[in-house]
Enzyme design. Structure first.
Site, short mmCIF file in Angstrom:
data_model
loop_
_atom_site.label_atom_id
_atom_site.label_comp_id
_atom_site.label_asym_id
_atom_site.label_seq_id
_atom_site.Cartn_x
_atom_site.Cartn_y
_atom_site.Cartn_z
N GLU A 1 79.15 -47.58 -85.50
CA GLU A 1 79.97 -46.96 -84.46
C GLU A 1 79.23 -45.77 -83.87
O GLU A 1 79.24 -45.53 -82.68
CB GLU A 1 81.32 -46.50 -85.05
CG GLU A 1 82.32 -46.00 -84.01
CD GLU A 1 82.25 -44.49 -83.78
OE1 GLU A 1 82.87 -44.01 -82.83
OE2 GLU A 1 81.55 -43.78 -84.52
N GLU A 2 78.57 -45.02 -84.76
CA GLU A 2 77.97 -43.75 -84.36
C GLU A 2 76.85 -43.91 -83.34
O GLU A 2 76.59 -43.01 -82.56
CB GLU A 2 77.44 -42.99 -85.59
CG GLU A 2 78.51 -42.61 -86.60
CD GLU A 2 79.43 -41.49 -86.12
OE1 GLU A 2 79.27 -41.04 -84.97
OE2 GLU A 2 80.30 -41.08 -86.89
N GLU B 1 89.77 -41.92 -87.19
CA GLU B 1 88.76 -40.86 -86.96
C GLU B 1 89.41 -39.51 -87.29
O GLU B 1 90.62 -39.36 -87.17
CB GLU B 1 88.32 -40.86 -85.49
CG GLU B 1 87.48 -42.04 -85.06
CD GLU B 1 86.01 -41.92 -85.43
OE1 GLU B 1 85.60 -40.89 -86.01
OE2 GLU B 1 85.27 -42.88 -85.16
N ASP C 1 79.66 -46.71 -90.99
CA ASP C 1 78.38 -46.00 -90.90
C ASP C 1 78.59 -44.50 -90.82
O ASP C 1 79.66 -44.01 -90.44
CB ASP C 1 77.57 -46.48 -89.68
CG ASP C 1 78.30 -46.24 -88.35
OD1 ASP C 1 79.50 -46.51 -88.27
OD2 ASP C 1 77.65 -45.73 -87.41
N HIS D 1 85.08 -47.03 -89.16
CA HIS D 1 83.67 -47.44 -89.15
C HIS D 1 83.01 -47.03 -90.46
O HIS D 1 83.34 -45.98 -91.02
CB HIS D 1 82.92 -46.88 -87.93
CG HIS D 1 82.84 -45.39 -87.85
ND1 HIS D 1 81.95 -44.65 -88.59
CD2 HIS D 1 83.54 -44.50 -87.10
CE1 HIS D 1 82.10 -43.36 -88.28
NE2 HIS D 1 83.07 -43.24 -87.39
N HIS E 1 79.45 -34.83 -88.66
CA HIS E 1 78.06 -34.80 -88.18
C HIS E 1 77.35 -33.50 -88.58
O HIS E 1 76.31 -33.18 -88.03
CB HIS E 1 77.97 -34.95 -86.65
CG HIS E 1 78.54 -36.24 -86.15
ND1 HIS E 1 78.21 -36.77 -84.94
CD2 HIS E 1 79.41 -37.12 -86.70
CE1 HIS E 1 78.87 -37.90 -84.75
NE2 HIS E 1 79.60 -38.13 -85.82
N ASP F 1 84.20 -38.25 -91.63
CA ASP F 1 83.85 -39.17 -90.52
C ASP F 1 83.13 -40.39 -91.06
O ASP F 1 81.92 -40.45 -91.00
CB ASP F 1 83.02 -38.42 -89.49
CG ASP F 1 82.81 -39.24 -88.22
OD1 ASP F 1 83.47 -40.28 -88.07
OD2 ASP F 1 81.98 -38.85 -87.40
ZN LIG Z 1 83.49 -41.37 -86.48
#
Ligand SMILES: [Zn+2]
Length: 396
Positions: A146-147, A174, A85, A83, A368, A114
Protein backbone atom coordinates in the site's frame (compact mmCIF):
# COMPACT_ATOMS: atom_id res chain seq x y z
CA UNK A 1 -15.49 -16.28 32.57
CA UNK A 2 -16.45 -12.70 33.30
CA UNK A 3 -16.69 -10.14 30.54
CA UNK A 4 -13.79 -8.23 32.03
CA UNK A 5 -11.56 -11.29 31.85
CA UNK A 6 -12.63 -11.80 28.26
CA UNK A 7 -11.71 -8.23 27.42
CA UNK A 8 -8.33 -8.57 29.09
CA UNK A 9 -7.66 -11.78 27.24
CA UNK A 10 -8.55 -10.20 23.88
CA UNK A 11 -6.27 -7.29 24.67
CA UNK A 12 -3.38 -9.55 25.71
CA UNK A 13 -3.88 -11.58 22.56
CA UNK A 14 -3.86 -8.51 20.34
CA UNK A 15 -0.49 -7.53 21.85
CA UNK A 16 0.87 -11.01 21.35
CA UNK A 17 -0.26 -11.07 17.71
CA UNK A 18 1.01 -7.54 17.11
CA UNK A 19 4.39 -8.64 18.46
CA UNK A 20 4.41 -11.54 15.99
CA UNK A 21 3.35 -9.30 13.08
CA UNK A 22 6.05 -6.71 13.75
CA UNK A 23 8.70 -9.47 13.66
CA UNK A 24 7.85 -10.13 9.99
CA UNK A 25 9.98 -7.63 8.03
CA UNK A 26 7.32 -6.82 5.48
CA UNK A 27 8.84 -3.66 4.03
CA UNK A 28 7.01 -2.58 0.87
CA UNK A 29 8.26 -4.42 -2.19
CA UNK A 30 9.53 -7.39 -0.18
CA UNK A 31 8.19 -10.89 0.28
CA UNK A 32 5.21 -10.97 2.68
CA UNK A 33 4.32 -14.68 2.31
CA UNK A 34 5.26 -15.62 5.88
CA UNK A 35 3.05 -12.95 7.38
CA UNK A 36 0.14 -13.91 5.13
CA UNK A 37 0.60 -17.62 6.02
CA UNK A 38 0.51 -16.64 9.69
CA UNK A 39 -2.76 -14.71 9.30
CA UNK A 40 -4.33 -17.34 7.04
CA UNK A 41 -3.58 -20.08 9.54
CA UNK A 42 -5.21 -18.24 12.44
CA UNK A 43 -8.34 -17.61 10.38
CA UNK A 44 -8.49 -21.09 8.81
CA UNK A 45 -8.30 -22.69 12.25
CA UNK A 46 -11.42 -20.72 13.09
CA UNK A 47 -13.26 -22.07 10.06
CA UNK A 48 -12.66 -19.22 7.62
CA UNK A 49 -12.36 -19.78 3.89
CA UNK A 50 -9.83 -17.70 2.00
CA UNK A 51 -8.26 -16.91 -1.33
CA UNK A 52 -5.04 -15.20 -2.31
CA UNK A 53 -4.06 -12.89 -5.12
CA UNK A 54 -0.49 -12.16 -6.12
CA UNK A 55 1.99 -9.94 -7.89
CA UNK A 56 3.55 -11.33 -11.09
CA UNK A 57 6.18 -13.42 -9.28
CA UNK A 58 4.01 -14.50 -6.33
CA UNK A 59 6.51 -12.82 -4.07
CA UNK A 60 3.88 -10.58 -2.57
CA UNK A 61 0.42 -11.72 -1.60
CA UNK A 62 -3.03 -10.36 -0.72
CA UNK A 63 -5.23 -12.44 1.54
CA UNK A 64 -9.02 -12.28 1.59
CA UNK A 65 -10.59 -14.53 4.23
CA UNK A 66 -14.22 -14.98 5.18
CA UNK A 67 -16.09 -16.11 8.26
CA UNK A 68 -19.45 -17.04 6.77
CA UNK A 69 -22.78 -16.03 8.26
CA UNK A 70 -24.44 -18.86 10.17
CA UNK A 71 -27.87 -17.30 9.69
CA UNK A 72 -27.57 -15.33 6.45
CA UNK A 73 -29.69 -12.19 6.35
CA UNK A 74 -29.88 -9.27 3.96
CA UNK A 75 -27.32 -7.28 5.98
CA UNK A 76 -24.31 -6.10 4.02
CA UNK A 77 -21.13 -8.07 4.66
CA UNK A 78 -18.34 -6.34 6.55
CA UNK A 79 -14.77 -6.10 5.29
CA UNK A 80 -12.00 -5.38 7.81
CA UNK A 81 -9.10 -4.17 5.73
CA UNK A 82 -5.45 -3.47 6.39
CA UNK A 83 -2.18 -3.35 4.47
CA UNK A 84 0.59 -5.69 5.56
CA UNK A 85 3.56 -3.68 4.31
CA UNK A 86 5.50 -1.14 6.32
CA UNK A 87 7.80 1.70 5.28
CA UNK A 88 11.58 1.16 5.52
CA UNK A 89 13.44 2.00 8.72
CA UNK A 90 16.18 4.59 8.96
CA UNK A 91 18.92 4.75 11.57
CA UNK A 92 18.27 6.17 14.99
CA UNK A 93 15.69 3.85 16.55
CA UNK A 94 16.00 3.48 20.33
CA UNK A 95 14.76 -0.12 20.07
CA UNK A 96 14.95 -2.86 17.42
CA UNK A 97 12.24 -1.73 14.96
CA UNK A 98 11.27 -5.34 14.21
CA UNK A 99 10.97 -6.39 17.84
CA UNK A 100 7.87 -5.07 19.59
CA UNK A 101 8.85 -3.33 22.81
CA UNK A 102 6.31 -2.26 25.40
CA UNK A 103 7.27 0.75 27.50
CA UNK A 104 4.70 2.18 29.88
CA UNK A 105 1.53 2.76 27.87
CA UNK A 106 3.08 2.37 24.41
CA UNK A 107 4.19 -0.43 22.11
CA UNK A 108 7.11 0.46 19.84
CA UNK A 109 7.94 -1.16 16.51
CA UNK A 110 7.76 -0.54 12.75
CA UNK A 111 4.13 -0.92 11.74
CA UNK A 112 2.82 -0.64 15.33
CA UNK A 113 0.29 1.97 14.24
CA UNK A 114 0.60 1.85 10.42
CA UNK A 115 -1.05 -0.58 10.41
CA UNK A 116 -0.27 -3.89 12.03
CA UNK A 117 -2.04 -2.73 15.22
CA UNK A 118 -5.38 -2.88 13.43
CA UNK A 119 -4.60 -6.22 11.78
CA UNK A 120 -3.61 -7.64 15.18
CA UNK A 121 -6.93 -6.52 16.70
CA UNK A 122 -8.93 -8.14 13.89
CA UNK A 123 -7.03 -11.43 14.28
CA UNK A 124 -7.36 -11.34 18.06
CA UNK A 125 -11.08 -10.74 17.73
CA UNK A 126 -11.68 -13.33 15.00
CA UNK A 127 -12.33 -16.22 17.49
CA UNK A 128 -15.26 -14.23 18.92
CA UNK A 129 -16.74 -13.77 15.44
CA UNK A 130 -16.26 -17.44 14.65
CA UNK A 131 -18.20 -18.49 17.76
CA UNK A 132 -20.98 -15.93 17.28
CA UNK A 133 -24.24 -16.61 15.53
CA UNK A 134 -23.31 -14.26 12.67
CA UNK A 135 -26.08 -13.07 10.38
CA UNK A 136 -23.67 -11.56 7.86
CA UNK A 137 -20.27 -12.50 6.48
CA UNK A 138 -17.19 -10.94 8.04
CA UNK A 139 -14.24 -10.60 5.65
CA UNK A 140 -10.60 -9.99 6.49
CA UNK A 141 -8.65 -8.24 3.76
CA UNK A 142 -4.88 -7.99 4.10
CA UNK A 143 -3.04 -6.41 1.17
CA UNK A 144 0.57 -5.86 0.09
CA UNK A 145 2.44 -2.72 -0.99
CA UNK A 146 0.00 0.00 0.00
CA UNK A 147 2.78 2.36 1.01
CA UNK A 148 4.45 2.45 -2.39
CA UNK A 149 1.37 3.31 -4.45
CA UNK A 150 -1.43 0.91 -3.50
CA UNK A 151 -0.02 -1.80 -5.74
CA UNK A 152 -1.59 -4.83 -4.05
CA UNK A 153 -5.17 -3.70 -3.49
CA UNK A 154 -6.16 -3.21 -7.16
CA UNK A 155 -5.24 -6.87 -7.81
CA UNK A 156 -7.53 -7.94 -4.98
CA UNK A 157 -10.30 -5.59 -6.14
CA UNK A 158 -10.17 -7.12 -9.65
CA UNK A 159 -10.69 -10.54 -8.11
CA UNK A 160 -13.57 -9.28 -5.93
CA UNK A 161 -15.19 -7.90 -9.08
CA UNK A 162 -14.80 -11.27 -10.79
CA UNK A 163 -16.38 -12.97 -7.81
CA UNK A 164 -19.33 -10.59 -7.92
CA UNK A 165 -18.56 -8.84 -4.62
CA UNK A 166 -20.01 -5.40 -5.17
CA UNK A 167 -21.54 -4.39 -1.93
CA UNK A 168 -20.60 -4.32 1.66
CA UNK A 169 -19.20 -2.15 4.35
CA UNK A 170 -15.44 -1.75 4.49
CA UNK A 171 -13.48 -0.45 7.45
CA UNK A 172 -9.92 0.51 6.60
CA UNK A 173 -8.00 0.56 9.86
CA UNK A 174 -5.39 3.21 9.02
CA UNK A 175 -4.32 5.13 12.12
CA UNK A 176 -6.92 7.85 12.77
CA UNK A 177 -7.14 7.64 16.58
CA UNK A 178 -10.41 5.82 15.89
CA UNK A 179 -11.89 8.97 14.33
CA UNK A 180 -14.01 8.68 11.20
CA UNK A 181 -12.30 9.75 7.98
CA UNK A 182 -14.66 9.83 5.03
CA UNK A 183 -12.64 11.49 2.27
CA UNK A 184 -9.17 12.18 0.95
CA UNK A 185 -7.64 13.38 -2.30
CA UNK A 186 -6.20 11.01 -4.85
CA UNK A 187 -2.44 10.63 -5.15
CA UNK A 188 -0.96 10.10 -8.60
CA UNK A 189 2.80 9.76 -9.05
CA UNK A 190 4.70 9.75 -12.32
CA UNK A 191 8.21 9.76 -13.74
CA UNK A 192 8.59 11.12 -17.25
CA UNK A 193 11.70 10.08 -19.18
CA UNK A 194 13.19 12.15 -22.01
CA UNK A 195 15.68 10.74 -24.46
CA UNK A 196 17.41 12.94 -27.00
CA UNK A 197 20.81 12.97 -28.69
CA UNK A 198 24.11 13.80 -27.02
CA UNK A 199 26.59 16.14 -28.67
CA UNK A 200 29.09 18.93 -28.17
CA UNK A 201 27.65 22.11 -26.71
CA UNK A 202 29.28 24.17 -29.47
CA UNK A 203 26.93 22.59 -32.03
CA UNK A 204 23.51 22.59 -30.35
CA UNK A 205 21.70 22.07 -33.68
CA UNK A 206 23.30 18.63 -34.02
CA UNK A 207 21.94 17.31 -30.72
CA UNK A 208 18.62 17.06 -28.88
CA UNK A 209 18.86 18.25 -25.31
CA UNK A 210 16.71 16.03 -23.12
CA UNK A 211 17.19 18.56 -20.30
CA UNK A 212 15.75 21.42 -22.33
CA UNK A 213 12.69 19.44 -23.43
CA UNK A 214 12.19 18.31 -19.84
CA UNK A 215 12.29 21.98 -18.80
CA UNK A 216 9.55 22.84 -21.28
CA UNK A 217 7.52 19.90 -20.00
CA UNK A 218 7.93 21.17 -16.44
CA UNK A 219 6.79 24.62 -17.54
CA UNK A 220 3.69 23.05 -19.03
CA UNK A 221 3.03 21.28 -15.74
CA UNK A 222 3.30 24.58 -13.87
CA UNK A 223 0.92 26.19 -16.36
CA UNK A 224 -1.56 23.32 -15.91
CA UNK A 225 -1.25 23.68 -12.16
CA UNK A 226 -2.85 27.12 -12.48
CA UNK A 227 -5.65 25.60 -14.58
CA UNK A 228 -6.29 23.08 -11.81
CA UNK A 229 -6.84 25.98 -9.40
CA UNK A 230 -9.42 27.45 -11.76
CA UNK A 231 -11.20 24.10 -11.85
CA UNK A 232 -11.74 24.04 -8.06
CA UNK A 233 -15.11 22.41 -7.28
CA UNK A 234 -17.46 24.83 -5.51
CA UNK A 235 -18.21 22.54 -2.59
CA UNK A 236 -14.67 21.21 -2.10
CA UNK A 237 -14.04 19.91 1.42
CA UNK A 238 -10.26 19.83 1.10
CA UNK A 239 -7.40 22.09 2.12
CA UNK A 240 -6.29 23.46 -0.28
CA UNK A 241 -9.64 23.04 -2.04
CA UNK A 242 -8.19 22.45 -5.51
CA UNK A 243 -6.06 19.66 -7.01
CA UNK A 244 -2.37 20.24 -6.33
CA UNK A 245 0.66 19.43 -8.48
CA UNK A 246 4.28 19.21 -7.51
CA UNK A 247 7.59 18.67 -9.32
CA UNK A 248 9.65 16.47 -7.02
CA UNK A 249 12.86 16.36 -9.04
CA UNK A 250 14.61 16.86 -12.37
CA UNK A 251 17.60 14.68 -13.13
CA UNK A 252 19.75 14.89 -16.23
CA UNK A 253 22.98 15.94 -17.87
CA UNK A 254 26.64 15.17 -17.27
CA UNK A 255 28.67 18.31 -17.99
CA UNK A 256 28.48 22.02 -18.87
CA UNK A 257 29.63 21.42 -22.41
CA UNK A 258 27.74 18.22 -23.26
CA UNK A 259 24.24 18.15 -24.69
CA UNK A 260 22.29 15.92 -22.32
CA UNK A 261 20.74 12.90 -23.99
CA UNK A 262 18.81 11.79 -20.92
CA UNK A 263 16.65 13.50 -18.34
CA UNK A 264 13.78 12.48 -16.14
CA UNK A 265 11.21 14.37 -14.11
CA UNK A 266 9.48 13.09 -10.98
CA UNK A 267 6.13 14.71 -10.36
CA UNK A 268 2.86 14.08 -8.61
CA UNK A 269 -0.67 15.40 -8.45
CA UNK A 270 -3.39 15.09 -5.82
CA UNK A 271 -6.72 15.38 -7.61
CA UNK A 272 -9.81 16.44 -5.64
CA UNK A 273 -11.95 14.89 -8.36
CA UNK A 274 -11.07 12.12 -10.76
CA UNK A 275 -11.80 14.36 -13.76
CA UNK A 276 -8.89 16.63 -12.81
CA UNK A 277 -6.50 13.71 -13.15
CA UNK A 278 -7.93 12.89 -16.58
CA UNK A 279 -7.84 16.54 -17.68
CA UNK A 280 -4.25 17.03 -16.56
CA UNK A 281 -2.95 13.86 -18.17
CA UNK A 282 -4.68 14.40 -21.47
CA UNK A 283 -3.48 18.03 -21.77
CA UNK A 284 0.02 17.03 -20.83
CA UNK A 285 0.21 14.00 -23.14
CA UNK A 286 -1.12 16.11 -25.99
CA UNK A 287 1.60 18.71 -25.43
CA UNK A 288 4.32 16.04 -25.22
CA UNK A 289 3.17 14.07 -28.27
CA UNK A 290 2.05 16.89 -30.54
CA UNK A 291 4.48 19.69 -29.71
CA UNK A 292 7.64 18.45 -27.99
CA UNK A 293 8.19 15.06 -29.56
CA UNK A 294 7.81 16.08 -33.24
CA UNK A 295 10.28 18.88 -32.54
CA UNK A 296 12.80 16.47 -31.02
CA UNK A 297 12.38 14.01 -33.89
CA UNK A 298 13.24 16.65 -36.48
CA UNK A 299 16.85 16.32 -35.36
CA UNK A 300 16.86 12.80 -33.98
CA UNK A 301 14.07 10.42 -35.09
CA UNK A 302 14.68 8.03 -32.18
CA UNK A 303 13.95 10.67 -29.56
CA UNK A 304 11.38 9.66 -26.99
CA UNK A 305 9.22 10.89 -24.14
CA UNK A 306 7.90 8.18 -21.90
CA UNK A 307 5.58 8.79 -18.96
CA UNK A 308 5.77 6.04 -16.39
CA UNK A 309 2.93 5.69 -13.89
CA UNK A 310 4.38 5.01 -10.45
CA UNK A 311 0.92 4.80 -8.93
CA UNK A 312 -2.53 6.28 -9.29
CA UNK A 313 -4.24 5.98 -5.94
CA UNK A 314 -7.78 7.12 -6.50
CA UNK A 315 -9.35 9.64 -4.17
CA UNK A 316 -11.90 8.75 -1.54
CA UNK A 317 -15.08 10.77 -1.98
CA UNK A 318 -17.42 11.91 0.75
CA UNK A 319 -20.70 10.04 0.64
CA UNK A 320 -23.35 11.86 2.63
CA UNK A 321 -25.36 8.68 3.21
CA UNK A 322 -22.50 6.36 3.99
CA UNK A 323 -23.52 3.03 5.57
CA UNK A 324 -19.95 2.53 6.73
CA UNK A 325 -19.73 5.89 8.52
CA UNK A 326 -23.15 5.42 10.06
CA UNK A 327 -22.24 2.01 11.40
CA UNK A 328 -19.01 3.24 12.97
CA UNK A 329 -20.71 6.38 14.35
CA UNK A 330 -23.41 4.28 15.96
CA UNK A 331 -20.79 2.10 17.61
CA UNK A 332 -18.35 4.77 18.76
CA UNK A 333 -20.89 7.51 19.44
CA UNK A 334 -18.70 9.91 17.47
CA UNK A 335 -20.59 11.63 14.65
CA UNK A 336 -17.72 13.80 13.41
CA UNK A 337 -16.42 13.30 9.86
CA UNK A 338 -12.93 14.41 8.94
CA UNK A 339 -10.76 14.50 5.84
CA UNK A 340 -7.05 13.67 5.76
CA UNK A 341 -4.15 14.52 3.54
CA UNK A 342 -2.77 10.98 3.22
CA UNK A 343 -3.96 8.41 0.70
CA UNK A 344 -5.44 4.99 1.48
CA UNK A 345 -7.04 2.04 -0.31
CA UNK A 346 -10.51 3.42 0.52
CA UNK A 347 -11.22 4.86 -2.94
CA UNK A 348 -10.53 1.47 -4.54
CA UNK A 349 -13.19 -0.28 -2.46
CA UNK A 350 -15.57 2.64 -2.92
CA UNK A 351 -15.16 2.44 -6.71
CA UNK A 352 -16.75 -1.02 -6.83
CA UNK A 353 -19.71 0.08 -4.73
CA UNK A 354 -18.54 -0.86 -1.26
CA UNK A 355 -19.41 1.70 1.41
CA UNK A 356 -16.09 2.57 3.01
CA UNK A 357 -14.74 4.40 6.05
CA UNK A 358 -11.19 4.93 7.27
CA UNK A 359 -11.01 4.39 11.03
CA UNK A 360 -8.33 2.68 13.04
CA UNK A 361 -6.16 2.69 16.14
CA UNK A 362 -3.08 4.86 16.63
CA UNK A 363 -2.07 8.20 15.22
CA UNK A 364 -0.75 9.06 11.78
CA UNK A 365 1.64 11.40 13.65
CA UNK A 366 3.67 8.35 14.66
CA UNK A 367 3.48 6.60 11.29
CA UNK A 368 6.55 6.41 9.02
CA UNK A 369 8.74 7.79 11.83
CA UNK A 370 11.68 6.65 13.91
CA UNK A 371 10.39 5.00 17.11
CA UNK A 372 6.92 4.43 15.67
CA UNK A 373 4.53 3.42 18.45
CA UNK A 374 0.92 2.81 19.27
CA UNK A 375 -0.69 3.79 22.56
CA UNK A 376 -1.99 0.53 24.02
CA UNK A 377 -5.32 2.08 24.91
CA UNK A 378 -5.95 2.57 21.16
CA UNK A 379 -5.92 -1.22 20.73
CA UNK A 380 -8.61 -1.45 23.42
CA UNK A 381 -10.72 1.12 21.58
CA UNK A 382 -10.34 -0.84 18.37
CA UNK A 383 -11.36 -4.08 20.10
CA UNK A 384 -14.44 -2.25 21.40
CA UNK A 385 -15.36 -1.28 17.85
CA UNK A 386 -14.92 -4.90 16.71
CA UNK A 387 -17.13 -5.98 19.64
CA UNK A 388 -19.76 -3.47 18.51
CA UNK A 389 -19.59 -4.92 15.00
CA UNK A 390 -20.19 -8.36 16.44
CA UNK A 391 -23.24 -7.17 18.39
CA UNK A 392 -24.49 -5.64 15.15
CA UNK A 393 -23.92 -8.84 13.21
CA UNK A 394 -25.69 -11.48 15.26
CA UNK A 395 -29.22 -12.73 15.09
CA UNK A 396 -31.16 -10.86 17.73
ZN1 LIG B 1 -0.89 2.93 6.19
Amino acid sequence: MSTENNTNQLFDNSIKILTDLIAFKTISGEDNNSLINYCDEILKNLGATSFRTFDGEKKRVNLFATLKAKQPSNKKPIILSGHTDVVPVSKGWSTDPFKATVKNDKLFGRGACDMKGFIACTLAFAPVYSKANLDRDIHFSYTFDEETACIGAPILIEELKKRGVKEGICIIGEPTNMKIIDAHKGCYEYTTYFEGLAGHSSAPHKGVSAVEYAARYVNKLIELREKLKERVPKDSIFDPPYSTLQIGGIFGGIAHNVIADKCHVNWETRPVIKEDGIFLNSELDKYANEILLPDMKKVFPNSSIRKNIIGEVVGFDRDKKSYACELVSNLTGDNAREVVSFGTEAGLFQEIGISTVVCGPGSIEQAHKIDEFIILDELKKCLNLLEGIKNNSIVS
